[in-house]
Design a protein around this motif. Structure first.
Motif, PDB file in Angstrom:
ATOM      1  N   GLN A  20       0.839  -1.208   0.000  1.00  0.00           N
ATOM      2  CA  GLN A  20       0.000   0.000   0.000  1.00  0.00           C
ATOM      3  C   GLN A  20       0.875   1.261   0.000  1.00  0.00           C
ATOM      4  N   LEU A  21       1.944   1.207   0.787  1.00  0.00           N
ATOM      5  CA  LEU A  21       2.812   2.377   0.921  1.00  0.00           C
ATOM      6  C   LEU A  21       3.566   2.670  -0.367  1.00  0.00           C
ATOM      7  N   LYS A  22       3.791   1.647  -1.189  1.00  0.00           N
ATOM      8  CA  LYS A  22       4.519   1.852  -2.445  1.00  0.00           C
ATOM      9  C   LYS A  22       3.787   2.812  -3.386  1.00  0.00           C
ATOM     10  N   LYS A  23       2.473   2.998  -3.147  1.00  0.00           N
ATOM     11  CA  LYS A  23       1.725   3.968  -3.943  1.00  0.00           C
ATOM     12  C   LYS A  23       2.279   5.380  -3.741  1.00  0.00           C
ATOM     13  N   LEU A  24       2.963   5.543  -2.617  1.00  0.00           N
ATOM     14  CA  LEU A  24       3.522   6.856  -2.305  1.00  0.00           C
ATOM     15  C   LEU A  24       4.632   7.240  -3.279  1.00  0.00           C
ATOM     16  N   GLU A  25       5.254   6.262  -3.925  1.00  0.00           N
ATOM     17  CA  GLU A  25       6.343   6.562  -4.860  1.00  0.00           C
ATOM     18  C   GLU A  25       5.868   7.513  -5.970  1.00  0.00           C
ATOM     19  N   ALA A  26       4.706   7.226  -6.522  1.00  0.00           N
ATOM     20  CA  ALA A  26       4.167   8.082  -7.588  1.00  0.00           C
ATOM     21  C   ALA A  26       3.811   9.460  -7.044  1.00  0.00           C
ATOM     22  N   ILE A  27       3.296   9.493  -5.810  1.00  0.00           N
ATOM     23  CA  ILE A  27       2.956  10.767  -5.176  1.00  0.00           C
ATOM     24  C   ILE A  27       4.223  11.594  -4.957  1.00  0.00           C
ATOM     25  N   THR A  68       2.198  20.182   3.544  1.00  0.00           N
ATOM     26  CA  THR A  68       1.634  19.865   4.867  1.00  0.00           C
ATOM     27  C   THR A  68       0.847  18.565   4.821  1.00  0.00           C
ATOM     28  N   LEU A  69       0.057  18.383   3.757  1.00  0.00           N
ATOM     29  CA  LEU A  69      -0.706  17.132   3.607  1.00  0.00           C
ATOM     30  C   LEU A  69       0.225  15.932   3.410  1.00  0.00           C
ATOM     31  N   PHE A  70       1.277  16.160   2.640  1.00  0.00           N
ATOM     32  CA  PHE A  70       2.270  15.100   2.412  1.00  0.00           C
ATOM     33  C   PHE A  70       2.907  14.702   3.743  1.00  0.00           C
ATOM     34  N   ASP A  71       3.274  15.691   4.536  1.00  0.00           N
ATOM     35  CA  ASP A  71       3.907  15.408   5.829  1.00  0.00           C
ATOM     36  C   ASP A  71       2.936  14.694   6.772  1.00  0.00           C
ATOM     37  N   GLN A  72       1.654  15.085   6.719  1.00  0.00           N
ATOM     38  CA  GLN A  72       0.650  14.427   7.551  1.00  0.00           C
ATOM     39  C   GLN A  72       0.554  12.940   7.202  1.00  0.00           C
ATOM     40  N   TYR A  73       0.576  12.662   5.918  1.00  0.00           N
ATOM     41  CA  TYR A  73       0.448  11.267   5.476  1.00  0.00           C
ATOM     42  C   TYR A  73       1.628  10.433   5.960  1.00  0.00           C
ATOM     43  N   ILE A  74       2.837  10.946   5.761  1.00  0.00           N
ATOM     44  CA  ILE A  74       3.993  10.123   6.147  1.00  0.00           C
ATOM     45  C   ILE A  74       4.106  10.008   7.675  1.00  0.00           C
ATOM     46  N   LEU A  75       3.508  10.962   8.401  1.00  0.00           N
ATOM     47  CA  LEU A  75       3.485  10.852   9.864  1.00  0.00           C
ATOM     48  C   LEU A  75       2.587   9.698  10.325  1.00  0.00           C
ATOM     49  N   GLU A  76       1.605   9.365   9.486  1.00  0.00           N
ATOM     50  CA  GLU A  76       0.665   8.294   9.843  1.00  0.00           C
ATOM     51  C   GLU A  76       1.215   6.899   9.591  1.00  0.00           C
ATOM     52  N   VAL A  77       2.354   6.832   8.905  1.00  0.00           N
ATOM     53  CA  VAL A  77       2.949   5.531   8.580  1.00  0.00           C
ATOM     54  C   VAL A  77       3.604   4.954   9.838  1.00  0.00           C
ATOM     55  N   PRO A  78       3.288   3.708  10.206  1.00  0.00           N
ATOM     56  CA  PRO A  78       3.933   3.086  11.365  1.00  0.00           C
ATOM     57  C   PRO A  78       5.462   3.067  11.200  1.00  0.00           C
ATOM     58  N   GLU A  79       6.174   3.193  12.293  1.00  0.00           N
ATOM     59  CA  GLU A  79       7.635   3.344  12.263  1.00  0.00           C
ATOM     60  C   GLU A  79       8.328   2.213  11.501  1.00  0.00           C
ATOM     61  N   GLU A  80       7.966   0.976  11.773  1.00  0.00           N
ATOM     62  CA  GLU A  80       8.643  -0.151  11.124  1.00  0.00           C
ATOM     63  C   GLU A  80       8.385  -0.157   9.621  1.00  0.00           C
ATOM     64  N   LEU A  81       7.150   0.166   9.247  1.00  0.00           N
ATOM     65  CA  LEU A  81       6.776   0.239   7.831  1.00  0.00           C
ATOM     66  C   LEU A  81       7.526   1.393   7.149  1.00  0.00           C
ATOM     67  N   TRP A  82       7.699   2.476   7.871  1.00  0.00           N
ATOM     68  CA  TRP A  82       8.418   3.632   7.340  1.00  0.00           C
ATOM     69  C   TRP A  82       9.876   3.276   7.032  1.00  0.00           C
ATOM     70  N   LYS A  83      10.498   2.537   7.936  1.00  0.00           N
ATOM     71  CA  LYS A  83      11.892   2.116   7.727  1.00  0.00           C
ATOM     72  C   LYS A  83      12.006   1.227   6.491  1.00  0.00           C
ATOM     73  N   GLN A  84      11.040   0.350   6.296  1.00  0.00           N
ATOM     74  CA  GLN A  84      11.051  -0.534   5.118  1.00  0.00           C
ATOM     75  C   GLN A  84      10.910   0.287   3.836  1.00  0.00           C
ATOM     76  N   PHE A  85      10.059   1.296   3.892  1.00  0.00           N
ATOM     77  CA  PHE A  85       9.838   2.145   2.717  1.00  0.00           C
ATOM     78  C   PHE A  85      11.118   2.905   2.351  1.00  0.00           C
TER      79      PHE A  85
END
Length: 599
Positions: free
Chosen positions: A53-60, A110-127
């Motif tokens: 799901q998070l990989k969709k962020l690449e295009a964003i 600001t919206l972009f930062d809000q979204y990445i703040l919602e990503v769980p820490e472990e998932l964020w590290k993987q991304f």
């Protein structure tokens, strides 16, 4: 050989037609659509629960980078229009529109930062560990951390929207004030009204009578406008402080040091070393006063050339000299400078209606830059030209990096520019053909030290005290004049006989809304460039690629890590800063010896 160069920049290759450009109008329309679309898509995103799901962020991320790049292109183009002709009303109108788009761009951030703040820490590290994200992992993680320290998303967006007609509007008032100002100058019995930029050059004239008269006229002109300037500066700082208060930021230096990717500890150590050493410049200033043959040393005299320092260069000669010196250090840098001159990326003509000062701006989407200054043939002008080319080269070597990785801070920007300036000044000193020439060149170098260790220290000291008092309410122009004079006396260690109390009203940098405390980055860059220059001299030709690697890392490291990686020094300790001061002041004894009989 560089010959028959045109000292006027080419903006038509970016958008033809200047402020009437239909292409630019269409570009702004498209940018507005792209920004709105990105905003809608960011609002529709749901917090991811898996890496897929998070990989969709690449295009964003790619779209976010493009919108940001296009907005910077638009803002830079308008800055060029405003600078080349302060009376261009259409350009000021375009600035308003670009500022509105800037608020929309800030909302996407600001919206972009809000979204990445919602990503769980472990998932964020993987991304961040994905190959596609590694080049911008530092920047993304930095945004996540900074976003966590701000207000809730809706409030940050509201603040950004309100800033258009508040915060940024007060900043733009300065341009309106400068545009309407005319400063009288008498020549051959005739009075001529000069633009602020033209008048500023005369403050460093070789003739003390010209300097004195122009300084009186200069001070008078700014005094007549200081109430407006005080209003602008009070509201600029008031907006900042109100926002900081809502964010629960007690320290008004938090944002400036974060923008510069440095710690406040590093900033404090740097200034402590400067404060401890600034008095070493007092004997030089006293000797300069004697050499100038004046009874009192005014605020404007320390920048004046010494008697006999009449050497002038044409624009072509300056271009040739700069590229030749760059060539000795870096053929790639020389090749770039040649291209910039021949493609007319530089606005250097001395004519009425131009804004004062100089800058280099990045037209990011076009992968080009433009340089603005007013060239008057002096060595100081040649140094300024080299300085701005240093900025331009910095941007050029990063042109193929991901957009987010190009976002380097002002302190390392000033490192690159001052490094280029050092190359040219060192060459000029080595090429001196007589004691008189050598004295002139050393005077120029020591003048830089006065600028960065005293003048910039003045600005920082003033601004810090101003913000401390502004927390308790607005300050009058008279109170600001008092603060400025106190700061000048302190930073110059009492070396001057006449000060410039309303300097705060005349200095553009205090009115730039995007970069608070736009002063200490200059001293930081000056001192860090000394370390780079020492390394370059030691390593010779092999340093060229190392320097390019240093520049490429400026957008993806803290300055402390950058210095450790490339210079092997600790910026949080005084040792490096002391060595930089010693290098900057190395020629004082020689200057005093060479000028002993002349004084």
């Amino acid at each position: 050989m560089l010959q028959n160069l045109k000292p006027v920049w080419d903006l038509d290759s970016i958008f033809p037609g200047g402020s009437e450009s239909k292409e630019f109008a269409a570009f702004l329309d498209k940018l507005k659509e792209q920004t709105s679309s990105l905003t809608a898509d960011l609002k529709a995103l749901e917090a991811p629960t898996s890496l897929e799901q998070l990989k969709k962020l690449e295009a964003i991320v790619a779209r976010f980078e493009q919108v940001r790049s296009d907005w910077m292109q638009a803002s830079s183009f308008v800055s060029c229009l405003e600078a080349q002709n302060v009376h261009d009303g259409k350009a000021h109108f375009l600035r308003d529109r670009v500022t509105q788009l800037g608020a929309a761009n800030q909302e996407t951030g600001t919206l972009f930062d809000q979204y990445i703040l919602e990503v769980p820490e472990e998932l964020w590290k993987q991304f961040l560990a994905l190959d596609s994200m590694k080049p911008i992992a530092f920047i993304l993680d930095e945004r996540r951390q900074l976003g966590a320290a701000k207000l809730p998303t809706e409030q940050e967006i509201l603040a950004g929207n309100l800033a258009v007609d508040g915060y940024h509007a007060w900043s733009q008032l300065y341009d309106v004030i400068v545009g309407r100002m005319h400063i009288p100058s008498e020549k051959d019995g005739k009075i001529e009204n000069l633009s602020v930029g033209q008048a500023f050059n005369l403050l460093s004239d070789t003739d003390p009578t010209v300097r004195k008269q122009m300084f009186a006229n200069w001070k008078q002109a700014w005094s007549e406008n200081e109430d407006l300037c005080a209003k602008a500066l009070n509201h600029l700082s008031g907006f900042r402080l109100a926002l900081y208060k809502e964010r629960k930021w007690d320290d008004f230096l938090k944002e400036p040091v974060e923008i510069c990717r440095m710690s406040e500890k590093t900033l404090n150590v740097m200034w402590e070393v400067v404060e401890k050493n600034r008095e070493r410049l007092v004997p030089y200033l006293k000797r300069k006063k004697e050499l100038l043959g004046i009874d009192s040393l005014s605020f404007y005299d320390w920048t004046a050339p010494l008697p006999g320092s009449t050497s002038k260069m044409s624009y072509d000669e300056a271009a040739q000299f700069i590229t030749e010196q760059f060539e000795k250090f870096s053929p790639k840098m020389a090749e770039f400078a040649t291209m910039a001159f021949e493609k007319h990326w530089i606005e250097a003509e001395d004519r009425p209606g131009k804004r004062p000062g100089g800058f280099c701006t990045d037209l990011q989407s076009s992968k080009e830059t433009r340089i603005f200054m007013t060239f008057d043939g002096s060595m100081s002008s040649t140094s300024t030209l080299a300085h701005e080319l240093g900025h331009s080269y910095h941007t050029y070597v990063m042109k193929d990096l991901p957009e987010l990785a190009k976002d380097y801070a002002m302190n390392v920007a000033e490192t690159a520019s001052t490094f280029a300036e050092l190359i040219v000044k060192d060459a000029a000193l080595k090429n001196a053909k007589s004691d008189a020439e050598r004295i002139s060149m050393i005077d120029d170098k020591l003048g830089d030290a006065v600028s960065f260790f005293m003048d910039i220290f003045t600005r920082f000291t003033f601004e810090k005290k101003f913000y401390e008092q502004r927390k308790n309410g607005m300050l009058s122009a008279e109170e600001m004049n008092q603060l400025m004079e106190e700061a000048q006396k302190f930073a110059f260690a009492g070396a001057l006989d006449e000060y410039f109390p309303n300097f705060w009203s005349a200095k553009l940098h205090f009115y730039i809304s995007d970069v608070p405390f736009y002063n200490f980055p200059y001293t930081f860059g000056y001192m860090l460039s000394a370390g780079l220059f020492a390394q370059a001299q030691k390593e010779g030709a092999s340093f060229e690629e190392k320097y390019i690697d240093f520049l490429k890392d400026t957008g993806r490291m803290t300055v402390e890590d950058l210095a450790k990686a490339h210079l092997h020094v600790d910026l949080t300790q005084p040792d490096f800063w002391q060595s930089a001061v010693d290098a900057a002041l190395a020629n004082i004894d020689e200057f005093m010896t060479l000028t002993e009989k002349k004084a």
